[in-house]
Design a protein around this motif. Structure first.
Motif, PDB file in Angstrom:
ATOM      1  N   UNK A  27       0.794  -1.226   0.000  1.00  0.00           N
ATOM      2  CA  UNK A  27       0.000   0.000   0.000  1.00  0.00           C
ATOM      3  C   UNK A  27       0.819   1.266   0.000  1.00  0.00           C
ATOM      4  N   UNK A  28       2.072   1.198   0.459  1.00  0.00           N
ATOM      5  CA  UNK A  28       2.925   2.382   0.522  1.00  0.00           C
ATOM      6  C   UNK A  28       3.726   2.612  -0.757  1.00  0.00           C
ATOM      7  N   UNK A  29       3.724   1.647  -1.676  1.00  0.00           N
ATOM      8  CA  UNK A  29       4.489   1.769  -2.923  1.00  0.00           C
ATOM      9  C   UNK A  29       3.801   2.763  -3.851  1.00  0.00           C
ATOM     10  N   UNK A  30       4.576   3.747  -4.349  1.00  0.00           N
ATOM     11  CA  UNK A  30       4.021   4.746  -5.256  1.00  0.00           C
ATOM     12  C   UNK A  30       4.421   4.411  -6.684  1.00  0.00           C
ATOM     13  N   UNK A  31       3.427   4.449  -7.580  1.00  0.00           N
ATOM     14  CA  UNK A  31       3.673   4.254  -9.002  1.00  0.00           C
ATOM     15  C   UNK A  31       3.074   5.448  -9.731  1.00  0.00           C
ATOM     16  N   UNK A  34       0.752   7.566  -7.652  1.00  0.00           N
ATOM     17  CA  UNK A  34      -0.455   6.918  -7.138  1.00  0.00           C
ATOM     18  C   UNK A  34      -0.061   5.750  -6.255  1.00  0.00           C
ATOM     19  N   UNK A  35      -0.723   5.627  -5.109  1.00  0.00           N
ATOM     20  CA  UNK A  35      -0.496   4.457  -4.253  1.00  0.00           C
ATOM     21  C   UNK A  35      -1.833   3.953  -3.749  1.00  0.00           C
ATOM     22  N   UNK A  36      -1.894   2.655  -3.488  1.00  0.00           N
ATOM     23  CA  UNK A  36      -3.141   2.032  -3.075  1.00  0.00           C
ATOM     24  C   UNK A  36      -3.583   2.463  -1.685  1.00  0.00           C
ATOM     25  N   UNK A  37      -2.641   2.638  -0.795  1.00  0.00           N
ATOM     26  CA  UNK A  37      -2.960   2.906   0.602  1.00  0.00           C
ATOM     27  C   UNK A  37      -2.974   1.612   1.388  1.00  0.00           C
ATOM     28  N   UNK A  38      -2.829   1.725   2.692  1.00  0.00           N
ATOM     29  CA  UNK A  38      -2.690   0.534   3.529  1.00  0.00           C
ATOM     30  C   UNK A  38      -3.947  -0.331   3.542  1.00  0.00           C
TER      31      UNK A  38
END
Length: 199
Positions: A27-31, A34-38
Protein backbone atom coordinates in the motif's frame (compact mmCIF):
# COMPACT_ATOMS: atom_id res chain seq x y z
CA UNK A 1 7.44 -22.43 -1.27
CA UNK A 2 5.63 -25.57 -0.11
CA UNK A 3 6.88 -25.19 3.44
CA UNK A 4 5.41 -21.66 3.61
CA UNK A 5 1.99 -22.96 2.52
CA UNK A 6 2.18 -25.88 4.98
CA UNK A 7 3.16 -23.50 7.78
CA UNK A 8 0.25 -21.17 6.99
CA UNK A 9 -2.16 -24.13 6.93
CA UNK A 10 -0.90 -25.39 10.27
CA UNK A 11 -0.87 -21.90 11.84
CA UNK A 12 -3.48 -19.76 10.04
CA UNK A 13 -2.98 -16.90 12.50
CA UNK A 14 0.39 -16.31 10.82
CA UNK A 15 -1.46 -15.73 7.54
CA UNK A 16 -3.36 -12.85 9.13
CA UNK A 17 -0.21 -11.07 10.23
CA UNK A 18 1.54 -11.86 6.93
CA UNK A 19 -1.44 -10.31 5.11
CA UNK A 20 -1.22 -7.19 7.27
CA UNK A 21 2.55 -6.82 6.81
CA UNK A 22 2.63 -7.41 3.05
CA UNK A 23 -0.53 -5.40 2.45
CA UNK A 24 0.79 -2.40 4.37
CA UNK A 25 4.10 -2.60 2.45
CA UNK A 26 2.35 -2.83 -0.94
CA UNK A 27 0.00 0.00 0.00
CA UNK A 28 2.93 2.38 0.52
CA UNK A 29 4.49 1.77 -2.92
CA UNK A 30 4.02 4.75 -5.26
CA UNK A 31 3.67 4.25 -9.00
CA UNK A 32 3.52 7.52 -10.99
CA UNK A 33 2.33 9.41 -7.93
CA UNK A 34 -0.46 6.92 -7.14
CA UNK A 35 -0.50 4.46 -4.25
CA UNK A 36 -3.14 2.03 -3.07
CA UNK A 37 -2.96 2.91 0.60
CA UNK A 38 -2.69 0.53 3.53
CA UNK A 39 -6.38 -0.50 3.61
CA UNK A 40 -6.58 -1.41 -0.07
CA UNK A 41 -3.15 -3.07 0.03
CA UNK A 42 -4.18 -5.29 2.96
CA UNK A 43 -7.47 -6.20 1.26
CA UNK A 44 -5.62 -7.09 -1.94
CA UNK A 45 -3.16 -9.31 -0.06
CA UNK A 46 -6.08 -10.86 1.81
CA UNK A 47 -7.61 -11.89 -1.51
CA UNK A 48 -4.30 -13.36 -2.72
CA UNK A 49 -3.43 -15.23 0.49
CA UNK A 50 -7.06 -16.31 0.81
CA UNK A 51 -6.58 -18.40 -2.34
CA UNK A 52 -4.65 -20.88 -0.16
CA UNK A 53 -7.98 -22.00 1.39
CA UNK A 54 -6.88 -21.41 4.97
CA UNK A 55 -9.31 -22.36 7.73
CA UNK A 56 -9.74 -19.37 10.05
CA UNK A 57 -12.32 -19.50 12.83
CA UNK A 58 -15.39 -17.28 12.66
CA UNK A 59 -14.46 -15.75 16.04
CA UNK A 60 -11.13 -14.53 14.67
CA UNK A 61 -12.85 -13.18 11.54
CA UNK A 62 -15.40 -11.27 13.61
CA UNK A 63 -12.73 -9.92 15.96
CA UNK A 64 -10.53 -8.57 13.16
CA UNK A 65 -13.56 -7.14 11.36
CA UNK A 66 -14.58 -5.24 14.52
CA UNK A 67 -11.01 -3.98 14.94
CA UNK A 68 -11.12 -2.78 11.32
CA UNK A 69 -14.40 -0.94 11.92
CA UNK A 70 -13.01 0.62 15.09
CA UNK A 71 -9.89 1.84 13.27
CA UNK A 72 -11.95 3.39 10.45
CA UNK A 73 -14.32 5.07 12.91
CA UNK A 74 -11.45 6.28 15.08
CA UNK A 75 -9.70 7.95 12.14
CA UNK A 76 -12.77 9.34 10.36
CA UNK A 77 -15.11 10.06 13.30
CA UNK A 78 -13.50 13.30 14.55
CA UNK A 79 -13.39 14.72 11.00
CA UNK A 80 -17.07 13.88 10.55
CA UNK A 81 -18.13 15.55 13.82
CA UNK A 82 -15.97 18.60 13.07
CA UNK A 83 -17.50 18.98 9.60
CA UNK A 84 -21.03 18.81 11.03
CA UNK A 85 -20.32 21.93 13.07
CA UNK A 86 -19.62 23.92 9.90
CA UNK A 87 -21.99 22.65 7.21
CA UNK A 88 -24.21 20.12 8.95
CA UNK A 89 -27.50 20.19 7.04
CA UNK A 90 -26.11 20.26 3.47
CA UNK A 91 -23.77 17.35 4.30
CA UNK A 92 -26.59 15.31 5.82
CA UNK A 93 -28.71 15.93 2.71
CA UNK A 94 -25.83 15.03 0.41
CA UNK A 95 -25.16 11.85 2.41
CA UNK A 96 -28.83 10.85 2.11
CA UNK A 97 -28.75 11.38 -1.68
CA UNK A 98 -25.54 9.34 -2.01
CA UNK A 99 -27.00 6.50 0.09
CA UNK A 100 -30.11 6.30 -2.09
CA UNK A 101 -28.02 6.45 -5.30
CA UNK A 102 -25.59 3.77 -4.07
CA UNK A 103 -28.44 1.46 -3.15
CA UNK A 104 -30.28 2.10 -6.42
CA UNK A 105 -27.21 1.54 -8.63
CA UNK A 106 -26.29 -1.63 -6.72
CA UNK A 107 -29.84 -2.97 -7.03
CA UNK A 108 -29.87 -2.29 -10.78
CA UNK A 109 -26.40 -3.83 -11.29
CA UNK A 110 -27.37 -6.91 -9.26
CA UNK A 111 -30.55 -7.36 -11.30
CA UNK A 112 -28.67 -7.00 -14.59
CA UNK A 113 -25.91 -9.42 -13.50
CA UNK A 114 -28.37 -11.89 -11.97
CA UNK A 115 -26.82 -11.73 -8.48
CA UNK A 116 -28.56 -13.20 -5.46
CA UNK A 117 -29.15 -11.15 -2.29
CA UNK A 118 -25.79 -12.13 -0.75
CA UNK A 119 -23.75 -11.14 -3.80
CA UNK A 120 -25.69 -7.88 -4.12
CA UNK A 121 -24.84 -7.02 -0.50
CA UNK A 122 -21.16 -7.77 -1.15
CA UNK A 123 -21.25 -5.58 -4.24
CA UNK A 124 -22.78 -2.74 -2.21
CA UNK A 125 -20.22 -3.11 0.58
CA UNK A 126 -17.10 -3.16 -1.56
CA UNK A 127 -17.96 -0.89 -4.46
CA UNK A 128 -19.10 1.85 -2.09
CA UNK A 129 -16.40 1.05 0.52
CA UNK A 130 -19.00 0.63 3.27
CA UNK A 131 -17.49 -1.88 5.69
CA UNK A 132 -20.52 -2.03 7.97
CA UNK A 133 -22.56 -3.68 5.19
CA UNK A 134 -20.42 -6.81 5.68
CA UNK A 135 -21.87 -7.25 9.16
CA UNK A 136 -25.40 -6.59 7.91
CA UNK A 137 -24.90 -9.04 5.02
CA UNK A 138 -23.58 -11.72 7.38
CA UNK A 139 -26.59 -11.35 9.69
CA UNK A 140 -28.94 -11.39 6.70
CA UNK A 141 -27.38 -14.59 5.32
CA UNK A 142 -27.66 -16.23 8.76
CA UNK A 143 -31.39 -15.42 8.80
CA UNK A 144 -32.05 -16.88 5.33
CA UNK A 145 -34.11 -20.12 5.19
CA UNK A 146 -31.23 -22.20 3.75
CA UNK A 147 -29.13 -25.00 5.20
CA UNK A 148 -25.99 -24.36 7.27
CA UNK A 149 -23.56 -25.39 4.50
CA UNK A 150 -25.06 -22.85 2.08
CA UNK A 151 -24.98 -20.17 4.76
CA UNK A 152 -21.30 -20.83 5.49
CA UNK A 153 -20.43 -20.84 1.77
CA UNK A 154 -22.17 -17.47 1.33
CA UNK A 155 -20.52 -15.97 4.41
CA UNK A 156 -17.06 -17.17 3.29
CA UNK A 157 -17.47 -15.33 -0.01
CA UNK A 158 -18.36 -11.99 1.60
CA UNK A 159 -14.79 -10.81 2.39
CA UNK A 160 -13.48 -11.89 -1.03
CA UNK A 161 -16.19 -10.07 -2.97
CA UNK A 162 -15.82 -7.06 -0.68
CA UNK A 163 -12.04 -6.87 -1.15
CA UNK A 164 -12.22 -7.19 -4.95
CA UNK A 165 -14.93 -4.55 -5.35
CA UNK A 166 -13.29 -2.30 -2.73
CA UNK A 167 -10.18 -2.05 -4.88
CA UNK A 168 -12.26 -0.87 -7.84
CA UNK A 169 -14.34 1.36 -5.56
CA UNK A 170 -11.31 3.26 -4.29
CA UNK A 171 -9.02 3.19 -7.34
CA UNK A 172 -11.92 3.69 -9.77
CA UNK A 173 -13.24 6.68 -7.85
CA UNK A 174 -9.77 8.23 -7.64
CA UNK A 175 -9.25 7.73 -11.38
CA UNK A 176 -12.70 9.11 -12.25
CA UNK A 177 -12.29 12.23 -10.09
CA UNK A 178 -8.72 12.97 -11.17
CA UNK A 179 -8.82 12.03 -14.87
CA UNK A 180 -12.29 11.62 -16.34
CA UNK A 181 -14.40 14.15 -14.38
CA UNK A 182 -12.20 17.18 -15.23
CA UNK A 183 -12.38 16.29 -18.95
CA UNK A 184 -16.16 15.85 -18.82
CA UNK A 185 -16.66 19.11 -16.91
CA UNK A 186 -14.21 20.91 -19.20
CA UNK A 187 -16.10 19.72 -22.27
CA UNK A 188 -19.47 20.78 -20.83
CA UNK A 189 -18.16 24.20 -19.80
CA UNK A 190 -16.45 24.85 -23.14
CA UNK A 191 -19.63 23.96 -25.07
CA UNK A 192 -21.64 26.34 -22.87
CA UNK A 193 -19.10 29.12 -23.46
CA UNK A 194 -19.30 28.54 -27.23
CA UNK A 195 -23.09 28.70 -27.10
CA UNK A 196 -22.94 31.94 -25.12
CA UNK A 197 -20.51 33.46 -27.61
CA UNK A 198 -22.81 32.53 -30.52
CA UNK A 199 -25.73 34.23 -28.83
Amino acid sequence: MDWIIKTLHSSPELAIFLTLALGFAIGQVKIKGFRLGSVTGVLLMGVLIGQLNLDISSTVKSTFFLIFLFAVGYSVGPQFIHSLKKDGLPQIGFAAIICVLCLGVTYAAAKIAGFDVGNAARLLAGANTISAVIGVATDSVNNLPIDAAQKQANINQIPVAYAVTYIFGTAGTAWFLSVLAPKLLGGILSSKVKNMNKN
